[in-house]
Every structure is written in structure tokens, then in C-alpha cells.
Write a protein that holds these residues in place. Sequence first.
Motif, PDB file in Angstrom:
ATOM      1  N   ASN A  37      23.718   7.059 -29.327  1.00  0.00           N
ATOM      2  CA  ASN A  37      23.126   8.733 -29.710  1.00  0.00           C
ATOM      3  C   ASN A  37      21.271   7.616 -30.217  1.00  0.00           C
ATOM      4  O   ASN A  37      21.334   6.502 -30.849  1.00  0.00           O
ATOM      5  CB  ASN A  37      22.861   9.074 -30.745  1.00  0.00           C
ATOM      6  CG  ASN A  37      23.603   9.086 -31.963  1.00  0.00           C
ATOM      7  OD1 ASN A  37      23.123   8.685 -32.720  1.00  0.00           O
ATOM      8  ND2 ASN A  37      24.304   9.975 -32.702  1.00  0.00           N
ATOM      9  N   THR A  38      20.417   9.088 -30.400  1.00  0.00           N
ATOM     10  CA  THR A  38      18.779   7.804 -30.730  1.00  0.00           C
ATOM     11  C   THR A  38      19.138   7.667 -31.877  1.00  0.00           C
ATOM     12  O   THR A  38      17.871   6.959 -32.815  1.00  0.00           O
ATOM     13  CB  THR A  38      17.970   9.482 -30.429  1.00  0.00           C
ATOM     14  OG1 THR A  38      18.824  10.106 -31.396  1.00  0.00           O
ATOM     15  CG2 THR A  38      17.682  10.091 -29.615  1.00  0.00           C
ATOM     16  N   ASP A  86      27.767   6.405 -23.276  1.00  0.00           N
ATOM     17  CA  ASP A  86      26.501   6.736 -22.939  1.00  0.00           C
ATOM     18  C   ASP A  86      25.355   5.556 -23.657  1.00  0.00           C
ATOM     19  O   ASP A  86      24.197   5.547 -23.678  1.00  0.00           O
ATOM     20  CB  ASP A  86      26.049   8.498 -23.856  1.00  0.00           C
ATOM     21  CG  ASP A  86      26.193   9.139 -24.020  1.00  0.00           C
ATOM     22  OD1 ASP A  86      27.095   9.053 -22.155  1.00  0.00           O
ATOM     23  OD2 ASP A  86      26.747  10.053 -24.864  1.00  0.00           O
ATOM     24  N   HIS A  88      23.773   4.511 -21.765  1.00  0.00           N
ATOM     25  CA  HIS A  88      22.415   4.184 -21.634  1.00  0.00           C
ATOM     26  C   HIS A  88      21.191   4.714 -22.117  1.00  0.00           C
ATOM     27  O   HIS A  88      20.158   4.718 -21.936  1.00  0.00           O
ATOM     28  CB  HIS A  88      22.381   5.369 -20.073  1.00  0.00           C
ATOM     29  CG  HIS A  88      22.873   6.782 -20.219  1.00  0.00           C
ATOM     30  ND1 HIS A  88      24.475   6.665 -20.094  1.00  0.00           N
ATOM     31  CD2 HIS A  88      22.717   7.449 -21.026  1.00  0.00           C
ATOM     32  CE1 HIS A  88      24.430   7.566 -20.578  1.00  0.00           C
ATOM     33  NE2 HIS A  88      23.809   8.693 -20.334  1.00  0.00           N
ATOM     34  N   ASN A  89      21.762   5.252 -23.229  1.00  0.00           N
ATOM     35  CA  ASN A  89      20.693   5.875 -23.605  1.00  0.00           C
ATOM     36  C   ASN A  89      20.463   4.500 -24.993  1.00  0.00           C
ATOM     37  O   ASN A  89      18.996   5.035 -25.113  1.00  0.00           O
ATOM     38  CB  ASN A  89      21.142   6.300 -25.683  1.00  0.00           C
ATOM     39  CG  ASN A  89      21.868   7.897 -24.277  1.00  0.00           C
ATOM     40  OD1 ASN A  89      20.853   8.066 -23.570  1.00  0.00           O
ATOM     41  ND2 ASN A  89      22.594   8.573 -26.002  1.00  0.00           N
ATOM     42  N   ARG A 225      15.209   9.553 -15.374  1.00  0.00           N
ATOM     43  CA  ARG A 225      15.039   8.263 -15.919  1.00  0.00           C
ATOM     44  C   ARG A 225      14.127   7.505 -15.398  1.00  0.00           C
ATOM     45  O   ARG A 225      13.642   6.529 -15.351  1.00  0.00           O
ATOM     46  CB  ARG A 225      16.062   8.012 -16.650  1.00  0.00           C
ATOM     47  CG  ARG A 225      16.761   9.099 -17.521  1.00  0.00           C
ATOM     48  CD  ARG A 225      18.103   8.342 -18.251  1.00  0.00           C
ATOM     49  NE  ARG A 225      18.499   6.693 -18.470  1.00  0.00           N
ATOM     50  CZ  ARG A 225      18.049   6.965 -19.377  1.00  0.00           C
ATOM     51  NH1 ARG A 225      17.804   7.461 -20.042  1.00  0.00           N
ATOM     52  NH2 ARG A 225      18.410   5.449 -19.852  1.00  0.00           N
TER      53      ARG A 225
END
Length: 272
Positions: A37-38, A86, A88-89, A225
Motif C-alpha cells: 500500500n501507499t 497489489d 502495481h501500487n 492508470r
Amino acid sequence: RLITLTGISGIGKTSLAVQLVQQIKDEFEYVIWCSINTSHTLDEFEHKLIQFFSQSEKPDLSATNQKRLPLIKYLQKHRCLIVLDDVHNLFCSGELAGKYKPEYEEYRSLFKQIEKLSHQSCFLLIGWEQPREVTQFKNPNTPIRTLQLAGLDIAAGWEILRDCGLEEIDNYSALIHRYQGNPLWLKSVATLIQELGIDATELLIDDTILLPEDLKDVLEQQYDRTSELEQQIMSVLAKENQPVNLAKLLEKGQISSSDLLNALQSLSRRCL
């Protein structure tokens, strides 16, 4: 040592990985699953893993100021399966697929270490995109493997429609084909058909494409994206009902051949 599992949203990447882990977990000392995640800079990610290994090894409590080893040392010492979901984050929106965000650029070095250095562990990367340095082509001389998931076949797709109450539909294969065998898309459309009592057979006759709101949200996330160049090419393709060759795309899109090929490669890697 490094495996990438990619595919468009809803295609079943995480479900497949969960089944895989259940089957092979006994072959590893440690199985660690982490969703990117971020907040996951490389320093934070490595710190969490090193902290985990340090605590698991139960060091001598009488020792003071014990120095923690670099992450690669633990991967050499133990046989580990580390799943990064995930992934791709890590990559930029508005750029061609697989370009790292500046704050995540150091992950490139980690993945290179995983590939190049000798160890007994495995990283599984799951996401809509994969790092650019990971090629789609199988090369038996490298310890990297890729799998891009396609849609379900007709038999598996029918099972989803049956479970959603559409077992009586005629020509169900056409509906499965229209939604590319994507499990999430099929469930979403089947739910809308059921809730509204629509005759699915009539939809197939009229070539209607249903886009429930939840499905639109998912597609917009992936569309947003993409780069302007990719969006331009998709806009051209969306107006065609037959296959289009490169010459026609160059003519219609007014794009240089180099830019066109790079954008097509990126769209392919995004499963778009």
C-alpha cells in the motif's frame, strides 16, 4: 526466485495465489503475505521482514546490541515464500506500465538482488502490472517466471453463471465470451440480470454490453492508470469492430511507430 502473476482486475490472481500457497506452504520454513500500500517504502518493508525474522529466531536474550542482518542474508539462511500482493501500487499512473514511483524506485534493486544473488527463497509478485525489468518471455537461463492470467474457459464460466442462478440461459457461451471469462465481470453482470429479471437471451441478440456500476468502478481504476498515448490507442480500437493492423493504427492515431509499439506493449502488459 522471482515469479510475477499478472492479470486484469477480477481475473482471479489472488484466489489462485491463495490456492497455490495452501498447496506448497509445507515446502517453506516461512510464508509471508504482504499487500503493498501507499505506506510501504522499501525501508519500511525490509524493516518489518527483518524484525519478523529476528523475533522468530529467538536470539540469546543475554546478548546486547545484536546486529540485524540484511534481508538477503535471512533469505539465504531460511527457505521463505514471500508474497507481495497489489504490487502495481509501486508504479506510476499516467505512464506506460511498470514505471516505478520515485519513492519506490529502490524496489528495483531489491528485485534485482532476489534474481541475481544466491539464496533459497522465492518472491511471488501479484498485480495489474509487473516491473519493466521482468520480461514476459520464458527464459530457462534466468530464475524468473511470469504468468499472465486469461479468462476462464466456457465450462468454468458456466459454473459461475449457474451458481448465480443463470443455469437456464441459452447460448451461455456467448455471454462468457463477451465478458472474456472474467469471474468478477461474470458475477457482476449475472447479479444485475437476476436483480432486474432481464431476459439474458435478448441481451445476446442485441449485442448489448451491460456495465454495472461496480464493474465500471473497477474498469475506471485501471483505465485511469494508463498514459494519454494508451488512452488514445484504446479510443481508436474501441471504434473498430474488426481487427486492426499496425498501418491502420498509425494512420488513425497519428502516432509515431516507436511510440505506438511501446504503448501496445504496455497495454498488453496491463491485459488491456
